[in-house]
Design a protein around this motif. Structure first.
Motif, PDB file in Angstrom:
ATOM      1  N   SER A 137     138.321 -58.170  -6.606  1.00  0.00           N
ATOM      2  CA  SER A 137     136.870 -58.135  -6.464  1.00  0.00           C
ATOM      3  C   SER A 137     136.254 -57.670  -7.775  1.00  0.00           C
ATOM      4  N   LEU A 138     134.977 -57.972  -7.947  1.00  0.00           N
ATOM      5  CA  LEU A 138     134.253 -57.535  -9.134  1.00  0.00           C
ATOM      6  C   LEU A 138     133.625 -56.173  -8.876  1.00  0.00           C
ATOM      7  N   ARG A 139     133.664 -55.317  -9.888  1.00  0.00           N
ATOM      8  CA  ARG A 139     133.104 -53.973  -9.761  1.00  0.00           C
ATOM      9  C   ARG A 139     132.228 -53.647 -10.969  1.00  0.00           C
ATOM     10  N   LEU A 140     131.223 -52.864 -10.701  1.00  0.00           N
ATOM     11  CA  LEU A 140     130.293 -52.409 -11.730  1.00  0.00           C
ATOM     12  C   LEU A 140     130.657 -50.968 -12.089  1.00  0.00           C
ATOM     13  N   CYS A 141     130.649 -50.650 -13.388  1.00  0.00           N
ATOM     14  CA  CYS A 141     130.974 -49.279 -13.767  1.00  0.00           C
ATOM     15  C   CYS A 141     130.269 -48.899 -15.060  1.00  0.00           C
ATOM     16  N   ALA A 142     130.241 -47.591 -15.316  1.00  0.00           N
ATOM     17  CA  ALA A 142     129.664 -47.042 -16.549  1.00  0.00           C
ATOM     18  C   ALA A 142     130.356 -45.721 -16.849  1.00  0.00           C
ATOM     19  N   SER A 143     130.203 -45.246 -18.074  1.00  0.00           N
ATOM     20  CA  SER A 143     130.827 -43.974 -18.445  1.00  0.00           C
ATOM     21  C   SER A 143     130.012 -42.814 -17.855  1.00  0.00           C
ATOM     22  N   PRO A 144     130.664 -41.679 -17.580  1.00  0.00           N
ATOM     23  CA  PRO A 144     129.930 -40.508 -17.073  1.00  0.00           C
ATOM     24  C   PRO A 144     128.811 -40.069 -18.023  1.00  0.00           C
ATOM     25  N   ASP A 145     129.066 -40.135 -19.330  1.00  0.00           N
ATOM     26  CA  ASP A 145     128.048 -39.715 -20.299  1.00  0.00           C
ATOM     27  C   ASP A 145     126.828 -40.632 -20.240  1.00  0.00           C
ATOM     28  N   TYR A 146     127.058 -41.930 -20.122  1.00  0.00           N
ATOM     29  CA  TYR A 146     125.926 -42.859 -20.044  1.00  0.00           C
ATOM     30  C   TYR A 146     125.084 -42.569 -18.807  1.00  0.00           C
ATOM     31  N   LEU A 147     125.745 -42.387 -17.664  1.00  0.00           N
ATOM     32  CA  LEU A 147     125.011 -42.156 -16.417  1.00  0.00           C
ATOM     33  C   LEU A 147     124.280 -40.816 -16.451  1.00  0.00           C
ATOM     34  N   ALA A 148     124.887 -39.821 -17.109  1.00  0.00           N
ATOM     35  CA  ALA A 148     124.221 -38.517 -17.217  1.00  0.00           C
ATOM     36  C   ALA A 148     122.945 -38.625 -18.050  1.00  0.00           C
ATOM     37  N   GLU A 149     122.971 -39.474 -19.061  1.00  0.00           N
ATOM     38  CA  GLU A 149     121.814 -39.622 -19.945  1.00  0.00           C
ATOM     39  C   GLU A 149     120.759 -40.553 -19.371  1.00  0.00           C
ATOM     40  N   GLY A 164     133.729 -50.820 -24.688  1.00  0.00           N
ATOM     41  CA  GLY A 164     132.305 -50.619 -24.938  1.00  0.00           C
ATOM     42  C   GLY A 164     131.643 -49.794 -23.857  1.00  0.00           C
ATOM     43  N   VAL A 165     132.043 -50.017 -22.612  1.00  0.00           N
ATOM     44  CA  VAL A 165     131.500 -49.220 -21.507  1.00  0.00           C
ATOM     45  C   VAL A 165     131.946 -47.770 -21.638  1.00  0.00           C
ATOM     46  N   ILE A 166     133.232 -47.555 -21.926  1.00  0.00           N
ATOM     47  CA  ILE A 166     133.748 -46.197 -22.088  1.00  0.00           C
ATOM     48  C   ILE A 166     133.033 -45.480 -23.236  1.00  0.00           C
ATOM     49  N   ASP A 167     132.683 -46.225 -24.275  1.00  0.00           N
ATOM     50  CA  ASP A 167     131.989 -45.642 -25.427  1.00  0.00           C
ATOM     51  C   ASP A 167     130.500 -45.425 -25.189  1.00  0.00           C
ATOM     52  N   ILE A 191     126.401 -50.526 -18.861  1.00  0.00           N
ATOM     53  CA  ILE A 191     127.046 -50.818 -17.580  1.00  0.00           C
ATOM     54  C   ILE A 191     127.682 -52.202 -17.652  1.00  0.00           C
ATOM     55  N   GLY A 192     128.898 -52.331 -17.124  1.00  0.00           N
ATOM     56  CA  GLY A 192     129.594 -53.612 -17.179  1.00  0.00           C
ATOM     57  C   GLY A 192     130.192 -54.014 -15.850  1.00  0.00           C
ATOM     58  N   ILE A 193     130.447 -55.330 -15.704  1.00  0.00           N
ATOM     59  CA  ILE A 193     131.114 -55.886 -14.519  1.00  0.00           C
ATOM     60  C   ILE A 193     132.528 -56.292 -14.905  1.00  0.00           C
ATOM     61  N   PHE A 194     133.497 -55.933 -14.044  1.00  0.00           N
ATOM     62  CA  PHE A 194     134.893 -56.237 -14.330  1.00  0.00           C
ATOM     63  C   PHE A 194     135.652 -56.569 -13.043  1.00  0.00           C
ATOM     64  N   PRO A 195     136.692 -57.416 -13.135  1.00  0.00           N
ATOM     65  CA  PRO A 195     137.642 -57.489 -12.025  1.00  0.00           C
ATOM     66  C   PRO A 195     138.262 -56.116 -11.814  1.00  0.00           C
ATOM     67  N   ASP A 196     138.538 -55.759 -10.584  1.00  0.00           N
ATOM     68  CA  ASP A 196     138.950 -54.383 -10.292  1.00  0.00           C
ATOM     69  C   ASP A 196     140.215 -53.952 -11.029  1.00  0.00           C
ATOM     70  N   PHE A 197     141.158 -54.888 -11.268  1.00  0.00           N
ATOM     71  CA  PHE A 197     142.387 -54.476 -11.944  1.00  0.00           C
ATOM     72  C   PHE A 197     142.141 -54.064 -13.396  1.00  0.00           C
TER      73      PHE A 197
END
Length: 307
Positions: free
Chosen positions: A168-180, A235-238, A242-248
């Motif tokens: 499945s596709l998942r959306l994610c972002a780094s903790p620092d990005y979401l905090a800001e 790039g998301v980790i840095d 926010i990015g979309i990725f296959p879950d694996f």
């Protein structure tokens, strides 16, 4: 045409396929250990027998004609049948050996299948494994592929399909990005955020979301786009957005706390999701090397994918 004449055509059909595959008479002649002129004469005889022009010869290259394309596909089928005949006795008791070519989407090949390569080849030292990374369509017979992995809700018709799990596709972002920048609570909130997308087509930045009977299409924007999953994840980790990725792709980053889920209660529609479909051509006599490969990945795939 009688049987004797048909049998006489087989070497010339094989030569025609090799010439097309190699792209020139010179390269094909080198592969077969003969002269280019000998191959040219064989092809001329084939064209005369079939009453069809198969190749257009220019000073720079060979161009296959429409008739040639049809004959080439038949040659591929013929050689595949010959290959199966040769492998008849290996289907049951022979030690798994020989060449096995596997195709898969780039990210799936790199992240999921690549860790299996060393233990598989160690267990089966007589197998030669060839991996082909591709996100496009594949013709197994004409491209010499033994098995292909597809991430799809619609496996290719006409091929045997073995369902190996779900992606499945998942959306994610780094903790620092979401905090800001804050955490989106609704797909439309993404319009106020930086997002990373593939950048391959003019519609890559159009993201579709569904939950129950509610659906939203959002045009996102961002400063960074890259059509390489692991680079996009970096790039998301840095903190680029926010990015979309296959879950694996994000499984380990989630476990390590490098990224956090975003809009996890929404389903994202798009490519590279659905069944993990392992597909191969129908055959009565499956080569031992293919059988053990299928058994191996079936047993180990769950270790690398997200349930």
């Amino acid at each position: 045409m009688n049987t004797n004449k048909l049998i006489a055509l087989m070497p010339e059909l094989a030569v025609f396929k090799i010439v097309v595959d190699e792209g020139s008479f010179t390269a094909a002649a080198k592969k077969l250990g003969v002269t280019p002129s000998a191959l040219s004469k064989q092809l001329s005889r084939l064209e005369h027998t079939l009453s069809a022009k198969l190749l257009e010869r220019t000073t720079r290259k060979l161009v296959i004609t429409e008739s040639g394309k049809g004959i080439y596909n038949q040659c591929c089928t013929l050689l595949e049948a010959t290959k199966q005949a040769v492998e008849f006795t290996s289907s049951e008791h022979a030690v798994p050996s020989g060449s096995l070519t596997v195709a898969a989407p780039k990210a799936f090949l790199s992240i999921v299948l690549q860790p299996m390569v060393k233990p598989f080849l160690t267990q089966y030292p007589d197998i030669e494994l060839k991996l082909k990374a591709t996100d496009g369509e594949i013709d197994l017979i004409s491209e010499g592929i033994d098995v292909v992995f597809r991430l799809t809700e619609k496996p290719t018709e006409g091929l045997v399909v073995k369902h190996m799990g779900k992606v499945s596709l998942r959306l994610c972002a780094s903790p620092d990005y979401l905090a800001e920048r804050g955490t989106p609570v609704h797909p439309t909130d993404l319009r106020q955020h930086d997002c990373l997308y593939l950048g391959e087509t003019t519609t890559d930045h159009i993201w579709d979301f569904v939950k129950d009977n509610e659906a939203h299409t959002v045009a996102v924007k961002g400063r960074y786009a890259v059509n390489h999953s692991q680079m996009r994840l970096k790039g998301v980790i840095d903190g680029f957005g926010i990015g979309i990725f296959p879950d694996f792709v994000i499984k380990q980053a989630l476990a390590d706390g490098q990224v956090q889920p975003v809009l996890a209660d929404w389903t994202i529609k798009g490519n590279y999701q659905g069944d993990i479909a392992l597909q191969f051509a129908q055959t009565k006599f499956m080569p031992a090397r293919l059988r053990v490969f299928i058994d191996y990945v079936t047993a180990h795939l769950s270790e690398y994918t997200v349930s």
